[in-house]
Design a protein around this motif. Structure first.
Motif, short mmCIF file in Angstrom:
data_model
loop_
_atom_site.label_atom_id
_atom_site.label_comp_id
_atom_site.label_asym_id
_atom_site.label_seq_id
_atom_site.Cartn_x
_atom_site.Cartn_y
_atom_site.Cartn_z
N VAL A 142 1.20 -3.25 13.15
CA VAL A 142 1.37 -2.46 11.94
C VAL A 142 1.06 -0.98 12.17
N ASP A 143 0.32 -0.67 13.23
CA ASP A 143 -0.06 0.71 13.55
C ASP A 143 0.71 1.28 14.75
N MET A 144 1.65 0.53 15.29
CA MET A 144 2.25 0.91 16.56
C MET A 144 2.82 2.33 16.54
N ALA A 145 3.72 2.60 15.59
CA ALA A 145 4.33 3.93 15.53
C ALA A 145 3.33 4.99 15.08
N GLY A 146 2.45 4.62 14.15
CA GLY A 146 1.48 5.58 13.65
C GLY A 146 0.53 6.06 14.72
N LEU A 147 -0.04 5.14 15.51
CA LEU A 147 -0.96 5.53 16.56
C LEU A 147 -0.22 6.24 17.70
N THR A 148 1.01 5.83 17.97
CA THR A 148 1.82 6.54 18.96
C THR A 148 2.02 7.97 18.53
N GLY A 149 2.26 8.19 17.23
CA GLY A 149 2.42 9.54 16.72
C GLY A 149 1.17 10.38 16.90
N ILE A 150 0.01 9.79 16.68
CA ILE A 150 -1.24 10.53 16.86
C ILE A 150 -1.43 10.90 18.33
N PHE A 151 -1.11 9.96 19.24
CA PHE A 151 -1.21 10.29 20.66
C PHE A 151 -0.31 11.46 21.02
N TYR A 152 0.92 11.43 20.53
CA TYR A 152 1.84 12.51 20.86
C TYR A 152 1.42 13.84 20.22
N CYS A 153 0.78 13.78 19.05
CA CYS A 153 0.22 15.02 18.48
C CYS A 153 -0.82 15.62 19.42
N LEU A 154 -1.67 14.77 19.96
CA LEU A 154 -2.64 15.24 20.94
C LEU A 154 -1.92 15.83 22.16
N GLY B 290 0.82 -1.19 0.00
CA GLY B 290 0.00 0.00 0.00
C GLY B 290 0.86 1.25 0.00
N SER B 291 0.21 2.40 -0.10
CA SER B 291 0.92 3.67 -0.20
C SER B 291 1.27 4.21 1.17
N PHE B 292 2.21 5.16 1.17
CA PHE B 292 2.57 5.84 2.42
C PHE B 292 1.35 6.56 2.99
N TRP B 293 0.56 7.20 2.12
CA TRP B 293 -0.60 7.96 2.61
C TRP B 293 -1.65 7.04 3.21
N ALA B 294 -1.71 5.81 2.74
CA ALA B 294 -2.61 4.84 3.38
C ALA B 294 -2.12 4.52 4.78
N ASP B 295 -0.79 4.51 4.96
CA ASP B 295 -0.23 4.26 6.30
C ASP B 295 -0.57 5.39 7.26
N VAL B 296 -0.61 6.63 6.73
CA VAL B 296 -0.89 7.78 7.60
C VAL B 296 -2.28 7.66 8.21
N LEU B 297 -3.22 7.09 7.47
CA LEU B 297 -4.59 6.92 7.96
C LEU B 297 -4.63 5.68 8.86
N VAL B 298 -4.25 5.87 10.11
CA VAL B 298 -4.12 4.76 11.05
C VAL B 298 -5.51 4.30 11.48
N PRO B 299 -5.94 3.12 11.09
CA PRO B 299 -7.31 2.67 11.40
C PRO B 299 -7.60 2.60 12.89
N SER B 300 -6.60 2.20 13.70
CA SER B 300 -6.85 2.04 15.13
C SER B 300 -7.13 3.36 15.84
N ALA B 301 -6.89 4.49 15.16
CA ALA B 301 -7.22 5.78 15.76
C ALA B 301 -8.72 5.96 15.95
N LEU B 302 -9.51 5.15 15.26
CA LEU B 302 -10.97 5.22 15.38
C LEU B 302 -11.51 4.29 16.46
#
Length: 403
Positions: free
Chosen positions: A346-358, A208-220
């Protein structure tokens, strides 16, 4: 036999090399904080611009967080972590040379923020993955969150403490702290090469694409939305209330305002570091205790900040900073632990990034308050903050039982 024992010990401590890099980048990112008082005293920049430097930093952090998480999930932890200390050094260099030049100091803060965002996501995920039986037999499941949060907090605490003392009493107040950070980074950076890659599929890339990775499903996930999200902004909302807003209110009441600002940062973050030692025990097996205690500490700290703004006193402010430090430490650890429990590999770093953005969204509070101070007093604004903390406590108290 002795060689096998030594190998096991070295294997158990492999996470420490990553933690030291996180520590040094966090040191560089936060050493700027007590120097806010120094820059105000120099008079080169307006108060609003000085507070906006926190926003520039937060923007850099957001860029680092949102990019580094998916990139490290896709290409591996080491590939993203190695450039981070170098960016942090570049940031320190620009800030040190830009003491009187707004573009340089602003750009330096952005680079410092990007580096911090990179280590928070890629580094936090790396430490989490090193805290597994494959690398450390018998390790506790909560060890990864504890080590990552303590690495960050240690750097966030010692960086401003050292910088404030240097700027108050040593020569080159606008440069010396940054030089120390650069030297510290150069000494510790080689250790990072010894840490093993944990993202084993990195050489295969991710489909998949990088932009698909940015959309972290577990954030929902409902628990992320209704438990983690209300807690997240108070990580730095509480911390920066303590060491960016209160020193501004008290700078005319102390003989050494830069050192006092450093002391506030040390007490706030030192308290946060201390409470993180007990994070796993506080969470235990309960779904409710950790998030609720984190928000209770936040409400108490924000109410205390209101009282200090109404009746300023340097010693009472230090007591309030301890409660704000408890809020910082608990919100950081609980939020990170909850995030790591929610995220699939697969979402570990991505969801961690969203938490830190918050978490870093709380850094905009000082700039907003400085701007609004034209019309509203600090007691009113801090009172609104206390009301919002109470609302978040109510949301978390209800949601943590339901999701």
């Amino acid at each position: 036999m002795s060689d096998m024992v030594e190998n096991k010990r070295a294997q158990h401590k492999v996470w420490l090399t990553v933690a030291l890099s996180i520590f040094t980048v966090a040191w560089g990112g936060n050493e700027f904080t007590p120097l806010l008082v120094f820059y105000r005293g120099e008079g080169f920049f307006s108060d609003l611009f000085i507070d906006m430097l926190l926003v520039f930093y937060a923007i850099g952090v957001a860029v680092g967080l949102l990019a580094a998480g998916p990139l490290s999930d896709r290409y591996g932890r080491r590939a993203v972590m190695l450039p981070a200390p170098l960016l942090a050094m570049l940031g320190s260099t620009l800030i040190a040379t830009g003491e009187e030049m707004a573009p340089l100091i602003g750009l330096g803060r952005v680079f410092s923020g990007i580096a911090v965002g990179m280590v928070m996501t890629a580094g936090g995920a790396w430490i989490k993955e090193l805290a597994t039986p494959r690398f450390e037999p018998g390790v506790k499941p909560s060890a990864g969150a504890k080590r990552a949060s303590m690495s960050l907090t240690g750097g966030f605490a010692l960086g401003p403490a050292v910088a404030g003392v240097m700027a108050q009493w040593l020569p080159l107040p606008g440069q010396l702290a940054y030089i120390v950070h650069i030297v510290l980074t150069l000494v510790l950076l080689p250790l990072l090469f010894t840490a093993p890659e944990t993202r084993q599929s990195a050489h295969l890339k991710t489909k998949g694409s990088f932009w698909a990775d940015v959309l972290v499903p577990s954030a929902l996930s409902p628990r992320f939305l209704f438990v983690v999200a209300p807690v997240g902004p108070w990580v730095f909302g509480a911390a920066f209330t303590a060491y960016a807003i209160l020193p501004t209110l008290l700078r005319d009441m102390v003989a050494a305002p830069i050192a006092y600002s450093a002391l506030i940062a040390l007490i706030t973050l030192g308290t946060g570091f201390g409470i993180q030692q007990f994070g796993p025990q506080i969470m235990g097996t309960s779904k409710t205790r950790g998030p609720i205690l984190a928000m209770v500490a936040t409400v108490v700290g924000m109410v205390g900040a209101v009282i200090v703004s109404l009746h300023p006193h340097p010693w009472w402010a230090l007591l309030v900073c301890m409660f704000l430090g408890l809020s910082y430490g608990l919100c950081m650890f609980i939020g990170l632990a909850e995030t790591q429990n929610i995220a699939p590999p697969v979402d570990m770093a991505g969801l961690t990034g969203i938490f830190y953005c918050l978490a870093y969204s709380g850094m905009v509070f000082p700039a907003i308050m400085t701007w609004l101070n034209q019309w509203l007093s600090y007691p009113i604004m801090l009172g609104f903050g206390a009301a919002m903390a109470t609302l978040c406590l109510l949301i978390v108290s209800f949601s943590t039982r339901k999701v």
